[in-house]
Design a protein around this motif. Sequence first.
Motif, PDB file in Angstrom:
ATOM      1  N   SER A 103      73.909  11.532  12.320  1.00  0.00           N
ATOM      2  CA  SER A 103      75.165  12.072  12.840  1.00  0.00           C
ATOM      3  C   SER A 103      75.848  10.997  13.667  1.00  0.00           C
ATOM      4  O   SER A 103      75.240   9.979  14.024  1.00  0.00           O
ATOM      5  N   PHE A 104      77.124  11.216  13.984  1.00  0.00           N
ATOM      6  CA  PHE A 104      77.860  10.260  14.808  1.00  0.00           C
ATOM      7  C   PHE A 104      78.995  10.979  15.525  1.00  0.00           C
ATOM      8  O   PHE A 104      79.395  12.092  15.158  1.00  0.00           O
ATOM      9  N   THR A 105      79.523  10.311  16.551  1.00  0.00           N
ATOM     10  CA  THR A 105      80.650  10.841  17.325  1.00  0.00           C
ATOM     11  C   THR A 105      81.770   9.824  17.351  1.00  0.00           C
ATOM     12  O   THR A 105      81.517   8.617  17.515  1.00  0.00           O
ATOM     13  N   ASN A 106      82.989  10.298  17.180  1.00  0.00           N
ATOM     14  CA  ASN A 106      84.158   9.456  17.424  1.00  0.00           C
ATOM     15  C   ASN A 106      84.473   9.552  18.910  1.00  0.00           C
ATOM     16  O   ASN A 106      85.038  10.544  19.374  1.00  0.00           O
ATOM     17  N   THR A 107      84.092   8.544  19.668  1.00  0.00           N
ATOM     18  CA  THR A 107      84.308   8.574  21.123  1.00  0.00           C
ATOM     19  C   THR A 107      85.632   7.936  21.520  1.00  0.00           C
ATOM     20  O   THR A 107      85.905   7.753  22.708  1.00  0.00           O
ATOM     21  N   GLY A 108      86.460   7.582  20.537  1.00  0.00           N
ATOM     22  CA  GLY A 108      87.769   7.020  20.845  1.00  0.00           C
ATOM     23  C   GLY A 108      88.751   8.102  21.262  1.00  0.00           C
ATOM     24  O   GLY A 108      88.404   9.278  21.434  1.00  0.00           O
ATOM     25  N   THR A 109      90.008   7.710  21.404  1.00  0.00           N
ATOM     26  CA  THR A 109      91.043   8.641  21.873  1.00  0.00           C
ATOM     27  C   THR A 109      91.941   9.117  20.744  1.00  0.00           C
ATOM     28  O   THR A 109      92.848   9.928  20.982  1.00  0.00           O
ATOM     29  N   ARG A 141      79.492  19.275  13.766  1.00  0.00           N
ATOM     30  CA  ARG A 141      78.282  19.836  14.366  1.00  0.00           C
ATOM     31  C   ARG A 141      78.613  20.287  15.797  1.00  0.00           C
ATOM     32  O   ARG A 141      78.341  19.572  16.769  1.00  0.00           O
ATOM     33  N   PRO A 142      79.224  21.458  15.953  1.00  0.00           N
ATOM     34  CA  PRO A 142      79.687  21.895  17.286  1.00  0.00           C
ATOM     35  C   PRO A 142      78.546  22.159  18.262  1.00  0.00           C
ATOM     36  O   PRO A 142      78.770  22.149  19.486  1.00  0.00           O
TER      37      PRO A 142
END
Length: 422
Positions: free
Chosen positions: A62-68, A174-175
């Motif tokens: 899994s991954f997260t977009n931590t940008g804005t 994936r909430p």
Amino acid sequence: MPPTLSGSRATRRTAGAVGAVALIALGAAPAGAADPEPALVLGKIAPIDGLRPGSEFTVPTSFTNTGTAALGKVWMSYSVTRGLAHTEVPSNCSRYEITDFDEEPSHSVVVCEFDQTVKPGVVYAPERPLTLKALDHALYDELRVTVDSTETGQGDGASEPVRGTGPALRLVERPDETPAAPGSAQHPGWDASTVKVTAKNTADFQVGEARMKGRAGDTVPLVVKFTNAGPGWVLREIGAGATRVRVKMPAGTSVTKTDGFCKSLGSGTYECGTAQAWINEGEGGTYRFKLRIDKAVPGARGSVALAGQPRPFDTHKANDTADIVLDVTGAGSTTGGGSTSTTGGSGTGTTGGSASGSASGSGSSATGGTATTGTTGSAATGGGLANTGAGPALPLAGAAAGAVVLGAGTVLAVRRRAARQR
């Protein structure tokens, strides 16, 4: 080392630089004109241990977009070493192979393109994890997972990509999972994780007996071999040799030529290294010496034995040592008999699937060259030039030629490493 910018990212940044110059020339300096930098962070992937050869397993990622800002497309890649194999490849993914080079073994890579919006602050994962298989020769392997906001090329040494035929793969939110913290991205726009994958398997390292025959005063060849009889291949830490082989010469002999992968430990004993950090199953290394028989010593025998790092995977210890047998015909001795000296010289010390190249007399790993299968590479170190009266011209010419070759090899290695960082 940060990766080299390539493809669309380099183009975008070049265009941005040109635009900035134009604005300055017009006297315009709008605040906040720069686009937000993308930031992707992979979730943690635990090491995988205890696989049985022939079994299949999945890799949850899994991954997260931590940008804005949202991203319109992302790429995920799954690279595995030769003890592992991809099974079904989705139709929005491509697979290609990379041959071994420098100090890295061969890899099989699957890259998946996800043409969908990736919102900031949300955890995403492929709707079904990719499946891998542990092959019969799996033992110590690696899986490298990468997520990227731009598409990168395959790099040198890669085969043509082949599009998958399985059902297309999509990303799902994936909430229930905790997003990565903003600013936690290690690299702008991409992230990668290398995972150790270990199988329940063995590998039998073994050495064989060597025999020589001659009269006092003769110079005879000595060939020492070791083999990985499998069934597993062995991958050590990159930069370290796969194993070491210790050779003790028979009494009454002098070494006149040493293998380039071996160094003297004194008292007629030599320690030999390997060209790479891995040894494929069914392959191994060969070390070549030349010995002068100074005198006949009744019952004199040498030995060859495995040394170096522990080998917990090798449960068969009886073939870890062997004799070097010298049969001296006739009798008597020659002047200066009994001492062992080293003049250096060329020799071969290779690992299966490794590249041929130069190596230091210390037996350290050699890199570069053309990959081989089941054959040995050659290397030479040490050894003085013959006294031909040519003075320093030949050594200087040789050094200049070596510098040219080394420079070319370094450029190629840097290009390949930059492409492989992801």
